[in-house]
Design a protein around this motif. Structure first.
Motif, PDB file in Angstrom:
ATOM      1  N   GLY A   2       0.829  -1.194   0.000  1.00 34.23           N
ATOM      2  CA  GLY A   2       0.000   0.000   0.000  1.00 34.23           C
ATOM      3  C   GLY A   2       0.859   1.236   0.000  1.00 34.23           C
ATOM      4  O   GLY A   2       1.661   1.441   0.910  1.00 34.23           O
ATOM      5  N   LYS A   3       0.687   2.049  -1.010  1.00 36.14           N
ATOM      6  CA  LYS A   3       1.488   3.267  -1.124  1.00 36.14           C
ATOM      7  C   LYS A   3       0.784   4.445  -0.472  1.00 36.14           C
ATOM      8  O   LYS A   3      -0.433   4.581  -0.552  1.00 36.14           O
ATOM      9  N   LYS A   4       1.581   5.311   0.118  1.00 33.70           N
ATOM     10  CA  LYS A   4       1.068   6.569   0.652  1.00 33.70           C
ATOM     11  C   LYS A   4       2.062   7.658   0.295  1.00 33.70           C
ATOM     12  O   LYS A   4       3.267   7.417   0.201  1.00 33.70           O
ATOM     13  N   VAL A   5       1.554   8.868   0.090  1.00 30.62           N
ATOM     14  CA  VAL A   5       2.437  10.000  -0.165  1.00 30.62           C
ATOM     15  C   VAL A   5       2.091  11.100   0.835  1.00 30.62           C
ATOM     16  O   VAL A   5       0.930  11.454   1.023  1.00 30.62           O
ATOM     17  N   PHE A   6       3.120  11.592   1.493  1.00 29.50           N
ATOM     18  CA  PHE A   6       2.977  12.620   2.515  1.00 29.50           C
ATOM     19  C   PHE A   6       3.581  13.916   1.971  1.00 29.50           C
ATOM     20  O   PHE A   6       4.753  13.944   1.579  1.00 29.50           O
ATOM     21  N   VAL A   7       2.772  14.949   1.952  1.00 31.31           N
ATOM     22  CA  VAL A   7       3.172  16.198   1.312  1.00 31.31           C
ATOM     23  C   VAL A   7       3.165  17.332   2.330  1.00 31.31           C
ATOM     24  O   VAL A   7       2.162  17.559   3.022  1.00 31.31           O
ATOM     25  N   GLY A   8       4.289  18.029   2.428  1.00 34.26           N
ATOM     26  CA  GLY A   8       4.380  19.221   3.251  1.00 34.26           C
ATOM     27  C   GLY A   8       4.442  20.434   2.341  1.00 34.26           C
ATOM     28  O   GLY A   8       5.227  20.451   1.394  1.00 34.26           O
ATOM     29  N   VAL A   9       3.622  21.434   2.624  1.00 32.80           N
ATOM     30  CA  VAL A   9       3.512  22.592   1.732  1.00 32.80           C
ATOM     31  C   VAL A   9       3.668  23.892   2.516  1.00 32.80           C
ATOM     32  O   VAL A   9       3.065  24.059   3.583  1.00 32.80           O
ATOM     33  N   ASN A  54       0.877  12.379 -10.788  1.00 33.88           N
ATOM     34  CA  ASN A  54       2.148  11.694 -10.569  1.00 33.88           C
ATOM     35  C   ASN A  54       2.129  10.672  -9.435  1.00 33.88           C
ATOM     36  O   ASN A  54       3.076   9.894  -9.293  1.00 33.88           O
ATOM     37  N   TYR A  55       1.079  10.689  -8.635  1.00 34.19           N
ATOM     38  CA  TYR A  55       0.982   9.735  -7.524  1.00 34.19           C
ATOM     39  C   TYR A  55      -0.387   9.054  -7.568  1.00 34.19           C
ATOM     40  O   TYR A  55      -1.112   9.005  -6.572  1.00 34.19           O
ATOM     41  N   THR A  56      -0.706   8.527  -8.727  1.00 29.53           N
ATOM     42  CA  THR A  56      -2.042   7.961  -8.954  1.00 29.53           C
ATOM     43  C   THR A  56      -2.328   6.744  -8.072  1.00 29.53           C
ATOM     44  O   THR A  56      -3.482   6.468  -7.758  1.00 29.53           O
ATOM     45  N   GLN A  57      -1.279   6.017  -7.691  1.00 29.61           N
ATOM     46  CA  GLN A  57      -1.472   4.795  -6.905  1.00 29.61           C
ATOM     47  C   GLN A  57      -1.249   5.008  -5.408  1.00 29.61           C
ATOM     48  O   GLN A  57      -1.278   4.055  -4.632  1.00 29.61           O
ATOM     49  N   ALA A  58      -1.015   6.264  -5.014  1.00 32.07           N
ATOM     50  CA  ALA A  58      -0.702   6.537  -3.609  1.00 32.07           C
ATOM     51  C   ALA A  58      -1.817   7.333  -2.940  1.00 32.07           C
ATOM     52  O   ALA A  58      -2.388   8.248  -3.529  1.00 32.07           O
ATOM     53  N   GLU A  59      -2.114   6.981  -1.710  1.00 27.84           N
ATOM     54  CA  GLU A  59      -3.093   7.725  -0.911  1.00 27.84           C
ATOM     55  C   GLU A  59      -2.396   8.957  -0.332  1.00 27.84           C
ATOM     56  O   GLU A  59      -1.394   8.841   0.374  1.00 27.84           O
ATOM     57  N   PRO A  60      -2.900  10.179  -0.606  1.00 27.51           N
ATOM     58  CA  PRO A  60      -2.186  11.380  -0.173  1.00 27.51           C
ATOM     59  C   PRO A  60      -2.656  11.947   1.167  1.00 27.51           C
ATOM     60  O   PRO A  60      -3.807  11.812   1.553  1.00 27.51           O
ATOM     61  N   LEU A  61      -1.724  12.588   1.862  1.00 25.54           N
ATOM     62  CA  LEU A  61      -2.038  13.440   3.004  1.00 25.54           C
ATOM     63  C   LEU A  61      -1.194  14.689   2.836  1.00 25.54           C
ATOM     64  O   LEU A  61       0.037  14.614   2.814  1.00 25.54           O
ATOM     65  N   VAL A  62      -1.854  15.824   2.710  1.00 22.72           N
ATOM     66  CA  VAL A  62      -1.182  17.096   2.466  1.00 22.72           C
ATOM     67  C   VAL A  62      -1.330  17.976   3.707  1.00 22.72           C
ATOM     68  O   VAL A  62      -2.450  18.297   4.118  1.00 22.72           O
ATOM     69  N   LEU A  63      -0.213  18.344   4.323  1.00 17.52           N
ATOM     70  CA  LEU A  63      -0.235  19.263   5.458  1.00 17.52           C
ATOM     71  C   LEU A  63       0.336  20.590   4.996  1.00 17.52           C
ATOM     72  O   LEU A  63       1.463  20.653   4.498  1.00 17.52           O
ATOM     73  N   ILE A  64      -0.425  21.651   5.166  1.00 13.89           N
ATOM     74  CA  ILE A  64      -0.076  22.951   4.612  1.00 13.89           C
ATOM     75  C   ILE A  64      -0.058  24.031   5.685  1.00 13.89           C
ATOM     76  O   ILE A  64      -0.915  24.064   6.574  1.00 13.89           O
TER      77      ILE A  64
END
Length: 263
Positions: A2-9, A54-64
């Protein structure tokens, strides 16, 4: 797997700076593999398009690092801001009063001050007005895109650094000493988070973009947000306040951070 992507903005002069940490869990391995990349976007919607493409298979969480959820006219600040200041042992000024929704969408600073004072009893600071375009950018996106509301959440970088370090940062992030102490704090967190090299991410970002577009502290704030997302996903978040206020558009007014003391 299971892929996840964590994004800091974090907002910057050129728009938005983002750190992407993609984690792919492989049960055959003892550690999770974590890939990273950084990017600049002139608008928040373009950042979200990039994430989706670009992250079609990953569940995202974006913290801004921007206010999410705005109060309409009326007395009192957002609980997220008042509660966050109580948590901060110092550097409380990093959490400033957020203008009401009507003021955020005013056409000028003078009009925004007039509207905010009429509806809340207080004018707004120049500091707050300077980031109003970015508040509008994120707010308008989330109002129109309900499916992203749980994926895009608010964070306060100085709270995150305090939580990672166990104590407040001693120096301003604008000073050389402040940059170094925050960089060291990020490095220590990265050592406990798998194959993430804080120094590499910071150095690469500063070499890739010009200072007139991206300041050194913007990189720190985006990275601490990305790491907060990753660590909080693994071990749990602290929510400020515990129960979020919901604004007139249905957006949660609540900050997240990770603490190693979280039970």
């Amino acid at each position: 797997m299971g892929k996840k992507v964590f994004v800091g903005v974090d907002g910057c002069r050129a728009g938005w700076f983002a750190v992407f940490l993609e984690e792919e869990k492989d049960e055959r391995e003892k550690e999770n593999d974590c890939k990273w990349e950084v990017a600049l976007f002139p608008e928040f919607s373009l950042l979200m398009d990039f994430l989706e493409n670009n992250y079609t298979q990953a569940e995202p969480l974006v913290l801004i690092d921007i206010p999410v959820g705005l109060k309409n006219g009326g007395a009192g600040e957002r609980l997220a801001d008042t509660e966050a200041r109580k948590i901060m042992k110092s550097r409380k000024s990093s959490i400033f009063p957020v203008p009401c929704r009507e003021a955020v969408y005013a056409e000028s600073y003078e009009k925004a001050c007039e509207v905010n004072e009429k509806l809340t009893g207080k004018r707004i600071s120049k500091q707050a007005w300077n980031i109003v375009p970015k508040i509008r950018d994120v707010d308008s996106f989330l109002v129109k895109n309900e499916n992203y509301r749980e994926k895009v959440r608010e964070v306060g970088p100085e709270i995150c650094f305090q939580a990672f370090e166990g104590s407040p940062m001693k120096f301003s992030k604008k000073k050389a000493e402040g940059f170094l102490e925050r960089k060291k704090a990020l490095g220590r967190v990265c050592k406990s988070s798998g194959e993430i090299a804080a120094c590499k991410i910071i150095e690469y970002s500063l070499s890739k973009y010009r200072r007139k577009d991206l300041a050194k502290d913007d990189v720190l704030d985006a990275l601490v947000a990305a790491l907060t997302a990753l660590m909080g996903n693994k071990y749990g978040f602290v929510y400020v306040p515990d129960k979020p206020e919901i604004d007139s558009m249905g957006l949660k007014m609540q900050m997240l951070y990770f603490s190693s003391n979280t039970d």
